[in-house]
Design an enzyme around this catalytic site. Sequence first.
Site, PDB file in Angstrom:
ATOM      1  N   PHE B 122      49.863  43.285  39.435  1.00 28.11           N
ATOM      2  CA  PHE B 122      50.075  44.221  38.109  1.00 28.11           C
ATOM      3  C   PHE B 122      48.971  45.231  38.219  1.00 28.11           C
ATOM      4  O   PHE B 122      47.785  44.728  38.002  1.00 28.11           O
ATOM      5  CB  PHE B 122      50.265  43.334  37.122  1.00 28.11           C
ATOM      6  CG  PHE B 122      50.455  44.374  35.965  1.00 28.11           C
ATOM      7  CD1 PHE B 122      51.363  45.006  35.495  1.00 28.11           C
ATOM      8  CD2 PHE B 122      49.375  44.125  34.870  1.00 28.11           C
ATOM      9  CE1 PHE B 122      51.824  45.718  34.350  1.00 28.11           C
ATOM     10  CE2 PHE B 122      49.311  44.841  33.753  1.00 28.11           C
ATOM     11  CZ  PHE B 122      50.620  45.750  33.392  1.00 28.11           C
ATOM     12  N   LEU B 124      47.277  48.355  36.159  1.00 30.34           N
ATOM     13  CA  LEU B 124      46.870  48.874  34.719  1.00 30.34           C
ATOM     14  C   LEU B 124      45.457  49.373  34.976  1.00 30.34           C
ATOM     15  O   LEU B 124      45.369  50.658  34.599  1.00 30.34           O
ATOM     16  CB  LEU B 124      47.314  48.210  33.507  1.00 30.34           C
ATOM     17  CG  LEU B 124      47.027  48.769  32.250  1.00 30.34           C
ATOM     18  CD1 LEU B 124      47.970  50.118  31.939  1.00 30.34           C
ATOM     19  CD2 LEU B 124      47.016  47.653  31.167  1.00 30.34           C
ATOM     20  N   PRO B 127      38.707  52.624  36.727  1.00 30.24           N
ATOM     21  CA  PRO B 127      37.507  52.737  36.445  1.00 30.24           C
ATOM     22  C   PRO B 127      37.087  53.043  34.993  1.00 30.24           C
ATOM     23  O   PRO B 127      36.072  52.415  34.294  1.00 30.24           O
ATOM     24  CB  PRO B 127      36.854  53.520  37.354  1.00 30.24           C
ATOM     25  CG  PRO B 127      37.727  53.629  38.801  1.00 30.24           C
ATOM     26  CD  PRO B 127      39.227  53.289  37.950  1.00 30.24           C
ATOM     27  N   GLY B 130      39.863  50.406  30.631  1.00 35.68           N
ATOM     28  CA  GLY B 130      40.015  48.964  30.811  1.00 35.68           C
ATOM     29  C   GLY B 130      40.698  48.744  29.212  1.00 35.68           C
ATOM     30  O   GLY B 130      41.847  48.756  29.103  1.00 35.68           O
ATOM     31  N   ASP B 239      51.821  40.301  26.876  1.00 36.92           N
ATOM     32  CA  ASP B 239      52.111  39.214  25.838  1.00 36.92           C
ATOM     33  C   ASP B 239      52.781  38.244  26.317  1.00 36.92           C
ATOM     34  O   ASP B 239      52.545  37.061  26.190  1.00 36.92           O
ATOM     35  CB  ASP B 239      53.271  39.843  24.869  1.00 36.92           C
ATOM     36  CG  ASP B 239      52.669  40.917  23.821  1.00 36.92           C
ATOM     37  OD1 ASP B 239      51.432  40.962  23.765  1.00 36.92           O
ATOM     38  OD2 ASP B 239      53.490  41.662  23.122  1.00 36.92           O
ATOM     39  N   ILE B 337      26.099  18.020  30.150  1.00 38.84           N
ATOM     40  CA  ILE B 337      26.291  16.498  30.391  1.00 38.84           C
ATOM     41  C   ILE B 337      25.866  16.003  31.862  1.00 38.84           C
ATOM     42  O   ILE B 337      25.135  15.012  32.103  1.00 38.84           O
ATOM     43  CB  ILE B 337      27.690  15.954  30.019  1.00 38.84           C
ATOM     44  CG1 ILE B 337      27.972  16.165  28.444  1.00 38.84           C
ATOM     45  CG2 ILE B 337      27.867  14.673  30.558  1.00 38.84           C
ATOM     46  CD1 ILE B 337      29.285  15.835  27.944  1.00 38.84           C
ATOM     47  N   GLY B 339      23.274  17.507  33.446  1.00 38.90           N
ATOM     48  CA  GLY B 339      21.894  17.845  33.368  1.00 38.90           C
ATOM     49  C   GLY B 339      21.674  18.564  34.741  1.00 38.90           C
ATOM     50  O   GLY B 339      22.721  19.555  34.839  1.00 38.90           O
ATOM     51  N   GLY B 340      20.647  18.577  35.152  1.00 39.30           N
ATOM     52  CA  GLY B 340      20.236  19.373  36.421  1.00 39.30           C
ATOM     53  C   GLY B 340      21.200  19.305  37.391  1.00 39.30           C
ATOM     54  O   GLY B 340      21.347  20.162  38.190  1.00 39.30           O
ATOM     55  N   GLU B 363      43.160  40.147  31.148  1.00 39.29           N
ATOM     56  CA  GLU B 363      44.525  40.420  30.345  1.00 39.29           C
ATOM     57  C   GLU B 363      44.100  40.738  28.874  1.00 39.29           C
ATOM     58  O   GLU B 363      44.636  40.206  27.923  1.00 39.29           O
ATOM     59  CB  GLU B 363      45.236  39.256  30.630  1.00 39.29           C
ATOM     60  CG  GLU B 363      45.702  39.062  32.032  1.00 39.29           C
ATOM     61  CD  GLU B 363      46.894  38.345  32.466  1.00 39.29           C
ATOM     62  OE1 GLU B 363      48.006  38.149  31.479  1.00 39.29           O
ATOM     63  OE2 GLU B 363      47.277  37.810  33.570  1.00 39.29           O
TER      64      GLU B 363
HETATM   65  C1  LIG Z   1      38.528  39.358  37.828  1.00 39.39           C
HETATM   66  C2  LIG Z   1      39.266  40.291  37.265  1.00 39.39           C
HETATM   67  C3  LIG Z   1      40.743  40.485  37.632  1.00 39.39           C
HETATM   68  C4  LIG Z   1      41.258  41.664  36.975  1.00 39.39           C
HETATM   69  N1  LIG Z   1      42.866  41.599  37.291  1.00 39.39           N
HETATM   70  C5  LIG Z   1      43.499  42.669  37.000  1.00 39.39           C
HETATM   71  C6  LIG Z   1      44.815  42.976  37.262  1.00 39.39           C
HETATM   72  O1  LIG Z   1      45.483  42.263  37.822  1.00 39.39           O
HETATM   73  N2  LIG Z   1      45.423  44.185  36.739  1.00 39.39           N
HETATM   74  C7  LIG Z   1      44.806  44.971  35.886  1.00 39.39           C
HETATM   75  O2  LIG Z   1      45.266  45.840  35.383  1.00 39.39           O
HETATM   76  N3  LIG Z   1      43.798  44.644  35.587  1.00 39.39           N
HETATM   77  C8  LIG Z   1      42.967  43.599  35.903  1.00 39.39           C
HETATM   78  N4  LIG Z   1      41.747  43.235  35.593  1.00 39.39           N
HETATM   79  C9  LIG Z   1      40.732  44.287  34.428  1.00 39.39           C
HETATM   80  C10 LIG Z   1      40.758  43.562  32.946  1.00 39.39           C
HETATM   81  O3  LIG Z   1      42.079  43.576  32.602  1.00 39.39           O
HETATM   82  C11 LIG Z   1      39.818  44.404  32.384  1.00 39.39           C
HETATM   83  O4  LIG Z   1      38.512  44.069  32.765  1.00 39.39           O
HETATM   84  C12 LIG Z   1      39.864  44.100  30.654  1.00 39.39           C
HETATM   85  O5  LIG Z   1      41.067  44.623  30.272  1.00 39.39           O
HETATM   86  C13 LIG Z   1      38.474  44.896  30.155  1.00 39.39           C
HETATM   87  O6  LIG Z   1      38.473  46.267  30.486  1.00 39.39           O
HETATM   88  P1  LIG Z   1      36.848  46.652  31.110  1.00 39.39           P
HETATM   89  O7  LIG Z   1      36.726  45.576  31.989  1.00 39.39           O
HETATM   90  O8  LIG Z   1      36.985  48.104  31.428  1.00 39.39           O
HETATM   91  O9  LIG Z   1      36.167  46.409  29.673  1.00 39.39           O
HETATM   92  P2  LIG Z   1      35.662  47.585  28.692  1.00 39.39           P
HETATM   93  O10 LIG Z   1      37.039  47.896  28.063  1.00 39.39           O
HETATM   94  O11 LIG Z   1      34.986  48.639  29.159  1.00 39.39           O
HETATM   95  O12 LIG Z   1      35.010  46.765  27.382  1.00 39.39           O
HETATM   96  C14 LIG Z   1      33.670  46.390  27.671  1.00 39.39           C
HETATM   97  C15 LIG Z   1      33.259  45.653  26.366  1.00 39.39           C
HETATM   98  O13 LIG Z   1      33.589  46.300  24.993  1.00 39.39           O
HETATM   99  C16 LIG Z   1      34.595  45.588  24.316  1.00 39.39           C
HETATM  100  N5  LIG Z   1      35.373  46.662  23.615  1.00 39.39           N
HETATM  101  C17 LIG Z   1      36.143  47.514  24.106  1.00 39.39           C
HETATM  102  N6  LIG Z   1      36.761  48.015  23.042  1.00 39.39           N
HETATM  103  C18 LIG Z   1      36.626  47.437  22.055  1.00 39.39           C
HETATM  104  C19 LIG Z   1      36.972  47.651  20.630  1.00 39.39           C
HETATM  105  N7  LIG Z   1      37.814  48.425  20.356  1.00 39.39           N
HETATM  106  N8  LIG Z   1      36.735  46.875  19.610  1.00 39.39           N
HETATM  107  C20 LIG Z   1      35.666  45.967  20.072  1.00 39.39           C
HETATM  108  N9  LIG Z   1      35.131  45.656  21.299  1.00 39.39           N
HETATM  109  C21 LIG Z   1      35.662  46.427  22.197  1.00 39.39           C
HETATM  110  C22 LIG Z   1      35.076  44.737  25.175  1.00 39.39           C
HETATM  111  O14 LIG Z   1      35.733  43.392  24.404  1.00 39.39           O
HETATM  112  C23 LIG Z   1      34.158  44.491  26.283  1.00 39.39           C
HETATM  113  O15 LIG Z   1      33.405  43.171  25.592  1.00 39.39           O
HETATM  114  C24 LIG Z   1      40.680  42.464  36.073  1.00 39.39           C
HETATM  115  C25 LIG Z   1      39.434  42.241  35.865  1.00 39.39           C
HETATM  116  C26 LIG Z   1      38.602  41.463  36.456  1.00 39.39           C
HETATM  117  C27 LIG Z   1      37.296  41.130  36.127  1.00 39.39           C
END
Ligand SMILES: Cc1cc2nc3c(=O)[nH]c(=O)nc-3n(C[C@H](O)[C@H](O)[C@H](O)COP(=O)(O)OP(=O)(O)OC[C@H]3O[C@@H](n4cnc5c(N)ncnc54)[C@H](O)[C@@H]3O)c2cc1C
Lengths: 262, 386
Positions: B122, B124, B127, B130, B239, B337, B339-340, B363
């Site tokens: 999937f 979505l 860079p 997120g 969801d 639990i 430890g090292g 997600e």
């Molecule tokens: C190993 C891995 C696998 C993944 N697999 C998929 C996949 O298969 N498909 C896909 O589409 N995506 C995937 N992702 C992407 C993942 O869903 C996103 O990393 C995630 O949604 C967060 O986006 P971001 O990393 O850009 O963080 P950001 O959105 O940049 O967030 C940075 C920080 O700000 C906080 N933040 C952002 N907005 C708010 C707000 N409004 N209020 C409070 N705090 C906020 C966040 O909680 C976080 O702590 C994957 C990510 C990883 C690391």
Amino acid sequence: MRIVVAMKQVPDTAEVRIDPVRNTLVRDGVPSIMNPFDVYALEEGLRWRDELGGEVIALTMGPPQAEAILKEAVSMGADQAVLLSDRAFAGADTWATSQTLAAAVRKLAPIDLVFTGKQAIDGDTAQTGPGIAASLDWPQLTFVGRVLGIEGGRIVVERYVEGGVETLSSTLPAVVTVLKDANTPRMPSLRGKMKARNLAVTTWGIADLGLDPSETGLDGSPTRVVGIASPEARSGGSIHRGSPEELAVILADLLLGEEAGA
Amino acid sequence: MDYFLSDDVKAIRELCAEIAEKHIKPVREELDRENRFPHEIMNVLADSDLFRIYIPEEYEGLGLGSMSLCVAAEELSRACAGIATSYAANALGAMPILLFGTDGQKRKYLPGLASGKSLAAFGLTEPDAGSDAGGIRTRAVRDGDSYVLNGTKQWITNGGEAKVYTIIAMTDPERGARGASAFIVEDGTPGFTYGKKEDKMGIRASATRELVFEDCRIPAENLIAREGTGFMVAMKTLDNSRPGVAAQAVGIAQGALDAALVYASQRKQFGQRIDSFQGIQFMLADMATQVEAARALTYSVARMIDAGVRKFEKEAAMAKVFASDVAMKVTTDAVQIFGGYGYMKEYPVEKMMRDAKITQIYEGTNQIQRNVIASNLIRETASGAR
Ligand SMILES: Cc1cc2nc3c(=O)[nH]c(=O)nc-3n(C[C@H](O)[C@H](O)[C@H](O)COP(=O)(O)OP(=O)(O)OC[C@H]3O[C@@H](n4cnc5c(N)ncnc54)[C@H](O)[C@@H]3O)c2cc1C
Ligand SMILES: Cc1cc2nc3c(=O)[nH]c(=O)nc-3n(C[C@H](O)[C@H](O)[C@@H](O)COP(=O)(O)OP(=O)(O)OC[C@H]3O[C@@H](n4cnc5c(N)ncnc54)[C@H](O)[C@@H]3O)c2cc1C
């Protein structure tokens, strides 16, 4: 291709304890499993069924609880399961067991192949497969480490014998006893497990096989196990410590001493 | 605790536990070290019918619903969350088709996914988009009988391994969130390539990769639902898959608790087993209670979904937040639990602690989940539903 896989339910341990008074195995508290070699026999049957089409029939002689290994076989992909269970079968030696299993194979005709494990981890005789072949007057291929091919009414196998590998070809039908080298057994599948759960295992007794009580069970068994014992536990070896040089001297002394003693 | 699971679901747990014991535990450390995708284990899962469980029977699945997927994800995660991610990401990738695909799309793709012969992913995240998924820039432009895709997706689980990709792209950027659409893109489509492979902290037996679309032309019939529904498709997909992430977190936590219990019964200090110290006992008691609470919440949401309840966004978010926070806490305590020794790679809890972290991030981060829960609460209150 209609394939029978003969399988035995055994206690889950290679170190079966023996009741020194009654000369029987102590099975209490030991869970039962499909004889480990028979898992490979089953996989071999399934593998060739998958390749050539046809059916795999899992067959066991044993008490009603032996049904468990048949269900396991079905969860791995066996198409049918037949349990041979009757008081008249109890106490069978390898002769009576082979006769009874062979009678079931005849009833299941036509059968192209019977796979068995090399040996059972409890009785350990490795005679049942050959016994079935003798009773049916079919060729027997024992200690098979690899089935190379089945084609044109013949089977080609490698027998792993002491000191080498023997490649044999035989006509079908035949009985093949399988080693653990033969394959990698598959995991059960969910659909297999669902099928096994609802499976009504076919159960045949002595009347179904058309046998006489004198041919089965204890009465049909020429062999009697008169004594059975655990070998005495060996005392541990001796451990020597020291530098490589010191140990070399100790070892040399020991070996020379042994030679002198011999 | 007895959750009165169906016989089918119990069989799934049993099967996954057996696969974990025979096939996963012996290799999990190596896969983690080498950052390697578990091809052989995916084949074992496929042969065992585990990709069929969440797909309806008419498309060669077993139709066992959300609960079945949760139990499978949990039990596999108990042994290795990386492998479990590679498995569960298929459900995420298939979800847009399952929920919104036409019968033709379902017939074309679901049987292959059910057999496990093809994997799904999937896409979505990008860079610069997120948590704020509305910021995606990948474009899909209609051209006769096709759409032409341009853009880059980042951190896509199963990227490079999957055959079927469900991708969210903008068809009408002017309309913002209402201008996105969901598409099916097949591996091997000209203009679709794979970019950077990530080197991750945890779940290293899963592939996380960039997807690059350069004038990638796909048939117009690969549009899922209608143009403009892309975000709705993505949100409903998440969801539905969130209970799976929650279950993964429960499994990781359970695995760490199992390991901690055994270790605490064997390690001796001050002349006695460390599980005779009340300080350790209280930790173990809290860990077990948290794991059970997380499981109960997760299964409850799965039951809602399987019963056909339409609104479960809040509950799914609650399960994901709670279970993932529990996984982080319990794995950290398990390391404590040990430890090292717990800090060393020779013992499995070090990996579990690294693996647990992702469940708080992907997600939808836990901050975003809390936003979802709160906005639901506020809406319910305003509408008098509370
Ligand atoms: C190993 C891995 C696998 C993944 N697999 C998929 C996949 O298969 N498909 C896909 O589409 N995506 C995937 N992702 C992407 C993942 O869903 C996103 O990393 C995630 O949604 C967060 O986006 P971001 O990393 O850009 O963080 P950001 O959105 O940049 O967030 C940075 C920080 O700000 C906080 N933040 C952002 N907005 C708010 C707000 N409004 N209020 C409070 N705090 C906020 C966040 O909680 C976080 O702590 C994957 C990510 C990883 C690391
Ligand atoms: C400790 C012990 C010692 C025994 N010693 C002897 C003895 O010396 N002589 C003797 O005649 N009997 C002996 N028996 C009895 C013998 O075990 C059984 O009578 C016989 O049914 C199976 O022989 P086996 O266990 O050696 O199996 P094996 O001949 O070693 O088994 C080979 C294969 O035959 C098949 N097979 C075996 N049993 C069955 C079954 N019940 N149903 C379906 N397939 C089967 C399986 O594929 C198995 O892998 C002994 C039993 C025990 C427990």
